[in-house]
Design a protein around this motif. Structure first.
Motif, PDB file in Angstrom:
ATOM      1  N   THR A   1      56.416 -18.484 -24.296  1.00 32.88           N
ATOM      2  CA  THR A   1      56.208 -18.458 -22.842  1.00 32.88           C
ATOM      3  C   THR A   1      56.269 -19.846 -22.214  1.00 32.88           C
ATOM      4  OG1 THR A   1      53.802 -18.457 -23.219  1.00 32.88           O
ATOM      5  CG2 THR A   1      54.857 -16.328 -22.846  1.00 32.88           C
TER       6      THR A   1
ATOM      7  N   VAL B   1      61.845 -11.696 -16.006  1.00 33.73           N
ATOM      8  CA  VAL B   1      60.865 -12.262 -16.954  1.00 33.73           C
ATOM      9  C   VAL B   1      61.537 -13.113 -18.026  1.00 33.73           C
ATOM     10  CG1 VAL B   1      59.184 -10.405 -16.604  1.00 33.73           C
ATOM     11  CG2 VAL B   1      60.874 -10.213 -18.451  1.00 33.73           C
TER      12      VAL B   1
ATOM     13  N   HIS C   1      61.434  -9.441 -24.187  1.00 36.04           N
ATOM     14  CA  HIS C   1      61.578  -9.536 -22.730  1.00 36.04           C
ATOM     15  C   HIS C   1      61.471  -8.162 -22.086  1.00 36.04           C
ATOM     16  CE1 HIS C   1      63.760 -12.910 -24.641  1.00 36.04           C
ATOM     17  NE2 HIS C   1      62.891 -13.562 -23.915  1.00 36.04           N
TER      18      HIS C   1
ATOM     19  N   ASP D   1      57.855  -7.651 -21.929  1.00 34.86           N
ATOM     20  CA  ASP D   1      57.243  -8.385 -20.813  1.00 34.86           C
ATOM     21  C   ASP D   1      57.514  -7.681 -19.482  1.00 34.86           C
ATOM     22  OD1 ASP D   1      56.335 -10.256 -22.572  1.00 34.86           O
ATOM     23  OD2 ASP D   1      57.820 -11.793 -22.064  1.00 34.86           O
TER      24      ASP D   1
ATOM     25  N   GLU E   1      54.869  -6.268 -16.743  1.00 35.54           N
ATOM     26  CA  GLU E   1      54.906  -6.612 -15.326  1.00 35.54           C
ATOM     27  C   GLU E   1      54.971  -5.366 -14.442  1.00 35.54           C
ATOM     28  OE1 GLU E   1      56.070 -10.511 -14.440  1.00 35.54           O
ATOM     29  OE2 GLU E   1      57.756  -9.739 -13.271  1.00 35.54           O
TER      30      GLU E   1
ATOM     31  N   ASP F   1      50.004  -4.824 -22.491  1.00 37.27           N
ATOM     32  CA  ASP F   1      50.473  -6.090 -23.051  1.00 37.27           C
ATOM     33  C   ASP F   1      51.660  -5.851 -23.973  1.00 37.27           C
ATOM     34  OD1 ASP F   1      49.383  -5.153 -25.496  1.00 37.27           O
ATOM     35  OD2 ASP F   1      47.461  -6.063 -25.027  1.00 37.27           O
ATOM     36  N   ARG F   2      52.245  -6.979 -24.450  1.00 37.37           N
ATOM     37  CA  ARG F   2      53.401  -6.893 -25.338  1.00 37.37           C
ATOM     38  C   ARG F   2      53.140  -6.018 -26.558  1.00 37.37           C
ATOM     39  NH1 ARG F   2      56.525 -12.559 -26.846  1.00 37.37           N
ATOM     40  NH2 ARG F   2      57.340 -12.940 -24.775  1.00 37.37           N
TER      41      ARG F   2
ATOM     42  N   GLY G   1      52.583 -15.404 -25.504  1.00 36.84           N
ATOM     43  CA  GLY G   1      53.327 -14.222 -25.921  1.00 36.84           C
ATOM     44  C   GLY G   1      52.792 -13.550 -27.180  1.00 36.84           C
TER      45      GLY G   1
END
Ligand SMILES: [Zn+2]
Ligand SMILES: [Zn+2]
Length: 292
Positions: free
Chosen positions: A15, A124, A135, A138, A142, A148-149, A252
């Motif tokens: 990140t 992102v 990505h 991510d 968003e 979360d990831r 990340g």
């Protein structure tokens, strides 16, 4: 001396910019840091500039996505000439495979009822050499589709989950050879991190030593104490360089703080000796270790 030989920047799926990554390594009290983005050297120049400002020793490397005996293997390649035609072609193919996988993943996510498109991912993934699963993860965070990831991978993007898409994988043996030809050294990242403990085992690793493997990453957050002890025994038997690293991804990846695992100075020196020998044999213009 604190040595961390495996970190990621925004040039792949970390990140922070490569410069901020190196500054963070300095602030964390590291003496040596390696930048090892996935399948790319695009972060090297910016990292080198920051290393000179910060006064930290920088090893330029990358983590290459490969496959061996049907399983994914991440290979850390240190100090290769990334412009070597064989290595460059392998990296191109891997990056293409990763990028072309994204639209197929987005199709599956939409079929699964999640409204997402490529602009969400591009937003992102700004500054990345190739967009990939992290990505997409991510973008899902968003959009509020997951927390979360980790949840994105667990519930949607991992093998067997609704939006998983297989992709091209380079042969581990071919990539080890390409790294050697390019004057670099190869170390298998988290060898038992993504599979059942014990695989690849000593016999498989011995075969890889035959084609040029120099080391294994023993101290990694994915290995428990028992894994580490068994890997160390194998490493000793095979005369491998053994590294320890954080696999830092900025924000990340949790529990991978800079310096949470480190490499001993003697193993680091062995790695550099092997790199120097490979560089000399290759006749390639390989990157130097940048010393403050
Ligand atoms: Zn990895
Ligand atoms: Zn990594």
């Amino acid at each position: 001396m604190r040595i961390d030989l495996h970190t990621h920047s925004r040039a792949s799926d970390g990140t922070e910019t490569p410069g901020d990554l190196v500054r963070a390594a300095g602030a964390a009290g590291l003496d040596v840091v390696a930048i090892t983005d996935h399948d790319t050297a695009t972060g090297w120049d910016e990292a080198a500039q920051a290393a000179a400002e910060v006064g930290i020793e920088l090893v330029r490397g990358m983590e290459i996505s490969t496959r061996h005996q049907g399983a994914g293997v991440h290979l850390l390649a240190y100090l290769p000439d990334h412009t070597h035609p064989g290595l460059d072609a392998a990296l191109d193919k891997i990056l293409d495979g990763r990028t072309s996988r994204v639209p197929a993943m987005l199709d599956k996510l939409r079929e699964h009822g999640i409204a997402i498109d490529i602009t969400d991912v591009r937003r992102v993934a700004d500054g990345t050499a190739a967009t990939g699963r992290p990505h997409v993860a991510d973008a899902l965070v968003e959009l509020g589709a997951v927390a979360d990831r980790g949840e994105a991978f667990r519930t949607l993007l991992n093998p067997g989950r609704p939006a998983y898409v297989d992709r091209y994988a380079a042969s581990l043996v071919d990539v080890i050879r390409a790294v050697t030809d390019a004057g670099g050294v190869s170390v298998i990242a988290h060898p038992w991190g993504r599979h059942a403990s014990g695989e690849p085992g000593e016999e498989t690793l011995a075969g890889l030593v035959e084609v040029g493997l120099a080391g294994i990453e023993v101290d990694h957050q994915d290995h428990d104490a028992d894994d580490r002890e068994r890997l160390r025994a194998i490493g000793r038997n095979l005369g491998l360089v053994m590294t320890g690293s954080s696999d830092y991804h900025g924000l990340g990846k949790v529990d991978h703080d800079l310096g949470c695992n480190t490499t001993s100075p003697d193993h680091y020196e062995r790695l550099l000796d092997l790199a120097a020998a490979a560089a000399a044999r290759s006749g390639r213009p390989t990157p130097e270790v940048l010393r403050p």
